[in-house]
Design a protein around this motif. Structure first.
Motif, PDB file in Angstrom:
ATOM      1  N   UNK A 144       0.829  -1.210   0.000  1.00 31.64           N
ATOM      2  CA  UNK A 144       0.000   0.000   0.000  1.00 31.64           C
ATOM      3  C   UNK A 144       0.862   1.258   0.000  1.00 31.64           C
ATOM      4  N   UNK A 145       2.059   1.138   0.578  1.00 33.50           N
ATOM      5  CA  UNK A 145       2.975   2.288   0.662  1.00 33.50           C
ATOM      6  C   UNK A 145       3.463   2.713  -0.710  1.00 33.50           C
ATOM      7  N   UNK A 146       3.887   3.973  -0.815  1.00 35.40           N
ATOM      8  CA  UNK A 146       4.643   4.376  -2.001  1.00 35.40           C
ATOM      9  C   UNK A 146       3.814   4.937  -3.135  1.00 35.40           C
ATOM     10  N   UNK A 147       2.508   4.848  -3.050  1.00 29.29           N
ATOM     11  CA  UNK A 147       1.654   5.441  -4.090  1.00 29.29           C
ATOM     12  C   UNK A 147       0.357   5.911  -3.436  1.00 29.29           C
ATOM     13  N   UNK A 148      -0.394   6.665  -4.207  1.00 27.13           N
ATOM     14  CA  UNK A 148      -1.639   7.192  -3.657  1.00 27.13           C
ATOM     15  C   UNK A 148      -2.815   6.395  -4.232  1.00 27.13           C
TER      16      UNK A 148
END
Ligand code: URA
Length: 198
Positions: A144-148
């Motif tokens: 889930x991390x690293x992008x919106x």
């Protein structure tokens, strides 16, 4: 007016007895910030200092959060800061499913009233809960991390950014650099995107 309903909701949280956590808390911690905010930060649950003072993120994790927000171009006063669970679990244990469930209507109504364009979820519990509310499949914190992500919660179209919980970097100093990269990188870009949308 949304702002006065928000303050009334905060009062309701302070008096809440919906789950057993009310019996062990000192203060419930509804959240704080402007009545309408472009950016909202959602953590897991109050810790010891928050329980004592009735305010979110005022302990060591909160100090780190303040400096991370600056890396994203934000000051604490312009964001609304709250938690998935509004009362401290004893000994800072993880919140239980039924405690999260009992508390969720408060978070959904806060989002409906504040109408953030971006929600920054710090930690696994906040990420998982916001994904569920937005009807998104939770891929785990690492993915889930690293992008919106785009979603709709409480009738509000918003962006969701997920990263580690600042407290994790207090126990594992190696994570501090990762958090700083997230806040100065994809979260800073998400803030700019969210705040440029009218
Ligand atoms: N950790 C959280 O998740 N929330 C707080 O308010 C403080 C510490």
């Amino acid at each position: 007016m949304a702002g006065s309903r928000l303050r009334q909701l905060e009062e309701e949280v302070r008096r809440c007895t919906r789950c057993p956590l009310h019996a062990t808390r000192t203060h419930a911690v509804p959240g704080e910030g402007p009545g309408e905010a472009g950016v909202m930060v959602v953590g897991e649950a109050p810790g010891r200092m928050e329980d004592r003072l009735g305010r979110p993120f005022v302990g060591p994790a909160g100090k780190l959060l303040d400096s991370l927000l600056e890396l994203a171009g934000l000051s604490r006063g312009e964001v609304y800061i709250t938690n998935v669970v509004k009362c401290r679990p004893p000994g800072n244990r993880d919140p239980r499913e039924e405690e999260i469930e009992a508390c969720l209507p408060y978070l959904v109504e806060q989002i409906s009233l504040i109408r953030p364009r971006l929600v920054i979820a710090v930690g696994r519990h906040a990420g998982r809960t916001l994904f569920r509310l937005a009807g998104l499949r939770w891929p785990g914190l690492a993915r889930a991390r690293g992008r919106v992500w785009r979603g709709r919660i409480g009738g509000v179209e918003l962006l969701i950014a997920v990263t580690y919980h600042p407290a994790a970097a207090l126990y594992n100093p190696g994570l501090r650099g990762e958090l700083e990269r997230d806040f100065s990188g994809f979260i800073r870009r998400s803030v700019a995107e969210a705040l440029s949308r009218g």
